[in-house]
Scaffold this active site. Sequence first.
Site, PDB file in Angstrom:
ATOM      1  N   SER A 231       8.061  -0.725   2.286  1.00  0.00           N
ATOM      2  CA  SER A 231       7.914  -2.012   1.608  1.00  0.00           C
ATOM      3  C   SER A 231       8.989  -2.982   2.069  1.00  0.00           C
ATOM      4  O   SER A 231      10.108  -2.579   2.416  1.00  0.00           O
ATOM      5  CB  SER A 231       8.061  -1.765   0.105  1.00  0.00           C
ATOM      6  OG  SER A 231       8.263  -2.974  -0.571  1.00  0.00           O
TER       7      SER A 231
ATOM      8  N   TYR B 248      12.943   2.093  -7.375  1.00  0.00           N
ATOM      9  CA  TYR B 248      11.745   2.085  -6.522  1.00  0.00           C
ATOM     10  C   TYR B 248      12.140   1.794  -5.069  1.00  0.00           C
ATOM     11  O   TYR B 248      11.784   2.529  -4.145  1.00  0.00           O
ATOM     12  CB  TYR B 248      10.735   1.035  -7.020  1.00  0.00           C
ATOM     13  CG  TYR B 248       9.621   0.766  -6.023  1.00  0.00           C
ATOM     14  CD1 TYR B 248       8.656   1.728  -5.757  1.00  0.00           C
ATOM     15  CD2 TYR B 248       9.552  -0.448  -5.332  1.00  0.00           C
ATOM     16  CE1 TYR B 248       7.655   1.496  -4.825  1.00  0.00           C
ATOM     17  CE2 TYR B 248       8.555  -0.693  -4.404  1.00  0.00           C
ATOM     18  CZ  TYR B 248       7.601   0.283  -4.149  1.00  0.00           C
ATOM     19  OH  TYR B 248       6.612   0.054  -3.224  1.00  0.00           O
TER      20      TYR B 248
ATOM     21  N   LYS C 127      12.079   4.161  -1.468  1.00  0.00           N
ATOM     22  CA  LYS C 127      11.475   3.822  -0.167  1.00  0.00           C
ATOM     23  C   LYS C 127      12.518   3.933   0.941  1.00  0.00           C
ATOM     24  O   LYS C 127      12.256   4.475   2.009  1.00  0.00           O
ATOM     25  CB  LYS C 127      10.901   2.392  -0.199  1.00  0.00           C
ATOM     26  CG  LYS C 127       9.700   2.233  -1.116  1.00  0.00           C
ATOM     27  CD  LYS C 127       8.486   2.948  -0.578  1.00  0.00           C
ATOM     28  CE  LYS C 127       7.312   2.900  -1.528  1.00  0.00           C
ATOM     29  NZ  LYS C 127       6.209   3.795  -1.164  1.00  0.00           N
TER      30      LYS C 127
HETATM   31  P1  NAD Z   1      -1.559   2.460  -6.246  1.00  0.00           P
HETATM   32  O1  NAD Z   1      -0.783   2.888  -7.450  1.00  0.00           O
HETATM   33  O2  NAD Z   1      -2.824   1.716  -6.455  1.00  0.00           O
HETATM   34  O3  NAD Z   1      -1.874   3.737  -5.334  1.00  0.00           O
HETATM   35  C1  NAD Z   1      -1.037   4.866  -5.298  1.00  0.00           C
HETATM   36  C2  NAD Z   1      -1.930   6.076  -5.516  1.00  0.00           C
HETATM   37  O4  NAD Z   1      -1.131   7.265  -5.465  1.00  0.00           O
HETATM   38  C3  NAD Z   1      -2.628   6.070  -6.868  1.00  0.00           C
HETATM   39  O5  NAD Z   1      -4.001   6.297  -6.658  1.00  0.00           O
HETATM   40  C4  NAD Z   1      -1.981   7.218  -7.647  1.00  0.00           C
HETATM   41  O6  NAD Z   1      -2.888   7.819  -8.543  1.00  0.00           O
HETATM   42  C5  NAD Z   1      -1.546   8.134  -6.516  1.00  0.00           C
HETATM   43  N1  NAD Z   1      -0.381   8.990  -6.813  1.00  0.00           N
HETATM   44  C6  NAD Z   1       0.789   8.601  -7.403  1.00  0.00           C
HETATM   45  N2  NAD Z   1       1.626   9.663  -7.470  1.00  0.00           N
HETATM   46  C7  NAD Z   1       0.969  10.720  -6.911  1.00  0.00           C
HETATM   47  C8  NAD Z   1       1.302  12.074  -6.710  1.00  0.00           C
HETATM   48  N3  NAD Z   1       2.491  12.572  -7.111  1.00  0.00           N
HETATM   49  N4  NAD Z   1       0.398  12.894  -6.118  1.00  0.00           N
HETATM   50  C9  NAD Z   1      -0.808  12.403  -5.726  1.00  0.00           C
HETATM   51  N5  NAD Z   1      -1.191  11.127  -5.908  1.00  0.00           N
HETATM   52  C10 NAD Z   1      -0.303  10.287  -6.490  1.00  0.00           C
HETATM   53  O7  NAD Z   1      -0.563   1.649  -5.308  1.00  0.00           O
HETATM   54  P2  NAD Z   1      -0.877   0.784  -4.004  1.00  0.00           P
HETATM   55  O8  NAD Z   1      -0.621  -0.629  -4.322  1.00  0.00           O
HETATM   56  O9  NAD Z   1      -2.162   1.199  -3.404  1.00  0.00           O
HETATM   57  O10 NAD Z   1       0.331   1.266  -3.092  1.00  0.00           O
HETATM   58  C11 NAD Z   1       0.194   2.321  -2.148  1.00  0.00           C
HETATM   59  C12 NAD Z   1       1.543   2.587  -1.522  1.00  0.00           C
HETATM   60  O11 NAD Z   1       2.013   1.381  -0.918  1.00  0.00           O
HETATM   61  C13 NAD Z   1       2.618   3.009  -2.514  1.00  0.00           C
HETATM   62  O12 NAD Z   1       3.431   3.993  -1.897  1.00  0.00           O
HETATM   63  C14 NAD Z   1       3.409   1.736  -2.743  1.00  0.00           C
HETATM   64  O13 NAD Z   1       4.752   2.008  -3.084  1.00  0.00           O
HETATM   65  C15 NAD Z   1       3.325   1.094  -1.371  1.00  0.00           C
HETATM   66  N6  NAD Z   1       3.486  -0.368  -1.434  1.00  0.00           N
HETATM   67  C16 NAD Z   1       2.697  -1.109  -2.271  1.00  0.00           C
HETATM   68  C17 NAD Z   1       2.878  -2.487  -2.366  1.00  0.00           C
HETATM   69  C18 NAD Z   1       2.040  -3.311  -3.319  1.00  0.00           C
HETATM   70  O14 NAD Z   1       2.459  -4.418  -3.653  1.00  0.00           O
HETATM   71  N7  NAD Z   1       0.879  -2.868  -3.757  1.00  0.00           N
HETATM   72  C19 NAD Z   1       3.861  -3.116  -1.582  1.00  0.00           C
HETATM   73  C20 NAD Z   1       4.635  -2.339  -0.713  1.00  0.00           C
HETATM   74  C21 NAD Z   1       4.443  -0.953  -0.657  1.00  0.00           C
END
Ligand code: NAD
Length: 340
Positions: A124, A148, A152
């Site tokens: 991120s 958080y 990362k």
């Molecule tokens: P999201 O919460 O929609 O998706 C994450 C998924 O991981 C969910 O479906 C959740 O059920 C699953 N999950 C969580 N912990 C788990 C575990 N221990 N075992 C198995 N499954 C698990 O989030 P997103 O927005 O799709 O983000 C995806 C990734 O991208 C994350 O790692 C997030 O930190 C990173 N990210 C997101 C953003 C954003 O703004 N959305 C920005 C930068 C980075």
Amino acid sequence: MTILVTGGAGYIGSHTSILLIEAGYDIIVFDNFSNASHESIKRVEKIVGQSITLIEGDIRNRTDLENVFSSYSIDAVIHFAGLKAVGESVEKPLSYYDNNIYGTMVLCEIMSKHNCKSIVFSSSATVYGDPHTTPIKEDFPLSATNPYGRSKLFIEEMLRDLHISDSSWKIVLLRYFNPVGAHSSGTIGEDPNGIPNNLMPFIAQTAVGKRSYLSIFGDDYDTHDGTGVRDYIHVMDLADGHVKALNIIKNLSKVMTINLGTGTGYSVLDMVKAFEKASGKKVPYQIAPRRAGDVAKCFADPSYAKKILGWEAKKGIVQMCEDSWRWQANNPDGYKGKSI
Ligand code: NAD
Ligand code: UDP
């Protein structure tokens, strides 16, 4: 090629799954559904016109992962699974270290055991902390202001150490800027639990009438209109970045760290105006105090992604707002509404 998509039922994972299937990959979605619904995968199946192998499991659970890696021959992992709410991470740091850091440790251990050593990791822009200048390049100093962000940063370091210990690992760290938007079908999108923390779902829920007004966190930043500036990127462009990362992963000899952003910064007020235009709805707002930990400006220099991946964002602010609105208007209660 078979790709394990951890967190594949979530927001970015579900959109990426579509492009992976369209690009001809076999995928296995692995998710514990802590922040997702089975409905998202049903809808992805409808979009791609085929069924998806879905395994309910937790990346912290060795048995769950062992079962997957011993049942399928997996070539690479796209690792989305994790917790992502900044405020919650301050309240529950141990959950974030457990899910994100420990979960990734277990995943890498089981991958290594099964000789699957290719991973694309969801990092991120938060790892840049408060950048001294913009646009942000990959070699800028790194820091974190909350658990958080620290999770990362630490995972990035852990993956670099893994590569130092065994150079047969192929690792791509993708640093996302601000993902927004939805698939153009309007059937899948971002479905936050409770009150959204992020700007775009909050604006969308205000436009649809679920929230009475948007609080704008600060109008006295050093930006063109005083409100915070971010690099919003359409989730389908972001998804495409993962497909492009898989194209190069086999030939990597070093860990690749790549910004995925558009290179353009928009303010909160820019986003409100664009959303009003796309939706034809008013988005009432009030100016509120700054939110702790927010930076004034954050946007990417995405030129490295273009050079290394041949990737650049194609969808602009109009499409981001139109697609978010289509999803929100068709699904005011997200996946909790009626099944399609
Ligand atoms: P999201 O919460 O929609 O998706 C994450 C998924 O991981 C969910 O479906 C959740 O059920 C699953 N999950 C969580 N912990 C788990 C575990 N221990 N075992 C198995 N499954 C698990 O989030 P997103 O927005 O799709 O983000 C995806 C990734 O991208 C994350 O790692 C997030 O930190 C990173 N990210 C997101 C953003 C954003 O703004 N959305 C920005 C930068 C980075
Ligand atoms: N923001 C806001 N009101 C909200 C949510 C966010 O004014 O209800 C602002 C926030 O201060 C920042 C921008 O919108 O300037 C993007 O915030 P978001 O939480 O979506 O992303 P991040 O802070 O992680 O970049």
